[in-house]
Design an enzyme around this catalytic site. Structure first.
Site, PDB file in Angstrom:
ATOM      1  N   TRP A 157       0.803  -1.225   0.000  1.00 35.37           N
ATOM      2  CA  TRP A 157       0.000   0.000   0.000  1.00 35.37           C
ATOM      3  C   TRP A 157       0.831   1.268   0.000  1.00 35.37           C
ATOM      4  CZ3 TRP A 157       1.776   2.329   4.283  1.00 35.37           C
ATOM      5  CH2 TRP A 157       2.200   1.530   5.350  1.00 35.37           C
ATOM      6  N   GLU A 184      -5.461  -3.721  -0.410  1.00 28.86           N
ATOM      7  CA  GLU A 184      -6.859  -3.292  -0.293  1.00 28.86           C
ATOM      8  C   GLU A 184      -6.970  -1.883   0.276  1.00 28.86           C
ATOM      9  OE1 GLU A 184      -5.749  -6.278   0.467  1.00 28.86           O
ATOM     10  OE2 GLU A 184      -6.878  -7.512  -0.940  1.00 28.86           O
ATOM     11  N   SER A 235       5.776  -6.919   4.545  1.00 31.44           N
ATOM     12  CA  SER A 235       6.541  -7.082   5.780  1.00 31.44           C
ATOM     13  C   SER A 235       7.280  -8.431   5.817  1.00 31.44           C
ATOM     14  CB  SER A 235       5.615  -6.962   6.990  1.00 31.44           C
ATOM     15  OG  SER A 235       4.690  -8.016   6.971  1.00 31.44           O
ATOM     16  N   GLU A 256      10.381  -8.833  -1.684  1.00 29.76           N
ATOM     17  CA  GLU A 256      10.940  -7.494  -1.392  1.00 29.76           C
ATOM     18  C   GLU A 256      10.340  -7.092  -0.060  1.00 29.76           C
ATOM     19  OE1 GLU A 256      11.718  -4.132  -0.760  1.00 29.76           O
ATOM     20  OE2 GLU A 256      10.435  -3.378  -2.363  1.00 29.76           O
ATOM     21  N   LEU A 257      11.122  -7.232   1.020  1.00 28.66           N
ATOM     22  CA  LEU A 257      10.542  -7.117   2.365  1.00 28.66           C
ATOM     23  C   LEU A 257      11.044  -5.873   3.096  1.00 28.66           C
ATOM     24  CD1 LEU A 257      10.766 -10.935   3.172  1.00 28.66           C
ATOM     25  CD2 LEU A 257       8.928  -9.677   2.043  1.00 28.66           C
ATOM     26  N   CYS A 290      10.191   1.380   2.321  1.00 27.13           N
ATOM     27  CA  CYS A 290      11.013   0.274   2.825  1.00 27.13           C
ATOM     28  C   CYS A 290      12.486   0.652   2.889  1.00 27.13           C
ATOM     29  CB  CYS A 290      10.814  -0.975   1.983  1.00 27.13           C
ATOM     30  SG  CYS A 290      11.186  -0.745   0.251  1.00 27.13           S
ATOM     31  N   GLU A 387      11.934  -2.053  12.307  1.00 23.63           N
ATOM     32  CA  GLU A 387      11.680  -1.052  11.258  1.00 23.63           C
ATOM     33  C   GLU A 387      10.546  -0.119  11.688  1.00 23.63           C
ATOM     34  OE1 GLU A 387       9.846  -2.828   7.840  1.00 23.63           O
ATOM     35  OE2 GLU A 387      10.536  -1.209   6.551  1.00 23.63           O
ATOM     36  N   GLU A 464      14.037  -6.506  -8.042  1.00 20.62           N
ATOM     37  CA  GLU A 464      13.099  -5.930  -9.005  1.00 20.62           C
ATOM     38  C   GLU A 464      13.835  -4.750  -9.620  1.00 20.62           C
ATOM     39  OE1 GLU A 464       9.478  -5.004  -6.854  1.00 20.62           O
ATOM     40  OE2 GLU A 464       8.696  -6.981  -7.371  1.00 20.62           O
TER      41      GLU A 464
END
Ligand code: NAD
Length: 484
Positions: A157, A184, A235, A256-257, A290, A387, A464
């Site tokens: 999001w 969502e 996450s 990709e966390l 992130c 984080e 990515e």
């Protein structure tokens, strides 16, 4: 209220097999504006039949798309990039409404996504194989790279337009088809993307967008025998769950966390420049990035000077509704992030840090938390270990290069990292030793389409962007032909 604010929020739907699927008796969930808690619209949830239709559509489309020439795939992605630029203002307006970031940031996100689509259009034409010299003149040995198949993706999001588009572009450019469940909480971006791909002529079924309860959707899709690859941005705990499920079914993953990016400001750095740049980066998307700078290690000789300059630049953010042109920092995307900020501040204070600015939720509707600077945060405080994903900057001091590298590497995270120094020797030494997927020295130089974005350790698997982007979307096939 100006013209932009009064325009209606776009209708929400799913996109399955080339059709826009709206509520029609399905379960729905409300979508909120995080700036004032008002309901913007209702998002339809996919039924099991919807998920099956999406998987089936993606599977049937794959049989054709995999053999569609890279040139034709490229043409569609280029057209999408054009359409994104044409519609940027409308897309950005809705993005600000459901995600919260200032309109100028939403516009930047949308234009940056157009660059990603264009770059994937170009790079997708260069997924090369190779010929290996054989031991016999009558044998030809070739390595070809073929699309892996139907992919499922879960987009977050915080950059709902850009991150969704990245996943779609990488899969489609490689010749894969996909079912994607974006976030969502901020759904307008993905619905806008479905319309653009539809208009650009993407064959039906190549892209399918569904919504629902994340854990239920991911469980159903990952287990499906139709699906060959999973991509997730979000996450670490959720990433580990999804990677474990994918592993149980022997499916590839790109993860990709989260990150907890160390910033190391050495005594020889240009302090004013570093403070100004870091304050700007930290305020971006209210810190919900992130790769946001999130643990500040500052050499003891410049600690006070840096803290003062950084606090001055960071605390002057104007908080408000992202559609208000004076706003420079919007609300957090959810109430749960505000609660998390309050816990982090309380814990740091209990462990001896002082609050230089901010520290408390603003007394108004919406999820507003102010820019917060914590001075001399201890390494054992939660904010230095977990984080923050919000507008909190904990500052700690260091005195020795090896000591600070070891503290920077002490956590399980390994996404981005930042160094500020005028010494080339220090830059080489530290960037070689930081356990991170990305190191940026004296500037912010990451997240471009042509450069790989990804983490090490718990921060993820794969990249990515950059030519690495396709690695997880293609399989390697070796063909040995006796031609005599
Ligand atoms: P969360 O763990 O509840 O959710 C993170 C994301 O994963 C959300 O988009 C959510 O819809 C999705 N999700 C949750 N459970 C899922 C499941 N079982 N299957 C598929 N998707 C699932 O955290 P949150 O409060 O929404 O976000 C805060 C945390 O998320 C941060 O700490 C940060 O690490 C992470 N995050 C990272 C990025 C990134 O770019 N790497 C982006 C957004 C959020």
């Amino acid at each position: 209220m100006n013209v932009i604010q009064s325009a209606p929020y776009s209708a929400l739907s799913m996109y399955i097999g080339g059709e826009f699927v709206s509520e029609n008796g399905r379960k729905t969930e409300p979508v909120f504006n995080p700036a004032d808690d008002t309901v913007l619209g209702n998002l339809p949830h996919a039924t099991t039949q919807d998920l099956d239709r999406a998987l089936d559509a993606a599977s049937r489309a794959f049989d054709k798309w995999r053999w569609t020439s890279p040139l034709e795939r490229s043409r569609i992605l280029r057209r999408v990039a054009e359409l994104i630029r044409e519609r940027a203002n409308v897309i950005a307006r809705d993005l600000t409404r459901d995600q919260g970031k200032p309109l100028s940031e939403s516009v930047n996100e949308v234009y940056s996504a157009a660059d990603h689509a264009e770059w994937h259009a170009e790079e997708g034409r260069r997924i090369y194989g190779r010929v290996i010299p054989s031991r016999s003149p009558s044998v030809r040995q070739a390595v070809v790279r073929q699309p892996v198949g139907v992919c499922v993706a879960f987009a977050p999001w915080n950059f709902p337009f850009n991150q969704t588009l990245r996943k779609i572009s990488a899969a489609l450019a490689a010749g894969c088809t996909l079912v994607i469940k974006p976030a969502e909480d901020a759904p307008s971006a993905a619905v806008a993307l479905a319309k653009l791909f539809h208009e650009a002529g993407l064959p039906h079924g190549c892209l399918n967008i569904v919504w629902g309860v994340p854990a239920e959707i991911s469980d159903y899709l990952i287990r499906s025998p139709i699906v060959r690859k999973i991509s997730f941005t979000g996450s670490i705990p959720v990433g580990k769950q999804l990677a474990a499920l994918a592993g149980a079914h022997m499916k590839r993953v790109t993860m990709e966390l989260g990150g907890h990016s160390p910033v190391i400001v050495f005594g020889d750095a240009d302090v004013g420049r570093a403070a100004a740049l870091l304050a700007k980066l930290k305020a971006l998307n209210a810190g919900q990035v992130c790769m946001a700078p999130s643990r500040f290690y500052v050499h003891k000789t410049i600690l006070d000077e840096f803290t003062e300059a950084f606090t001055k630049a960071f605390s002057t953010q104007v908080l408000g509704d992202g559609l208000d042109q004076t706003t420079t920092m919007g609300p957090l995307a959810h109430k749960r992030r505000v609660d998390a900020m309050e816990l982090l501040v309380a814990d740091a204070r209990n462990r001896g840090a002082s609050i230089v600015t901010g520290g408390e939720k603003l007394p108004r509707s919406g999820n507003f938390f102010p820019p917060t600077v914590l001075f001399e945060a201890t390494d054992d405080s939660k904010v230095m270990r977990d984080e923050p994903f919000g507008p909190i900057a904990p500052i700690a001091s260091f005195s020795d290069v090896d000591e600070v590298v070891s503290r920077a590497n002490a956590l399980p995270y390994g996404l981005a990292s930042y160094i500020f120094t005028r010494s080339l020797q220090t830059s080489h030494y530290v960037s070689a030793r930081l356990e991170a997927g990305m190191v940026s020295v004296n500037h912010f130089g990451i997240a471009l389409p042509e450069t790989p974005l990804g983490g090490v350790k718990d921060s993820g698997i794969g990249s990515e962007g950059g030519s690495e982007t396709f690695d997880a979307y293609v399989t390697t096939k070796f063909i040995s032909e006796e031609t005599a």
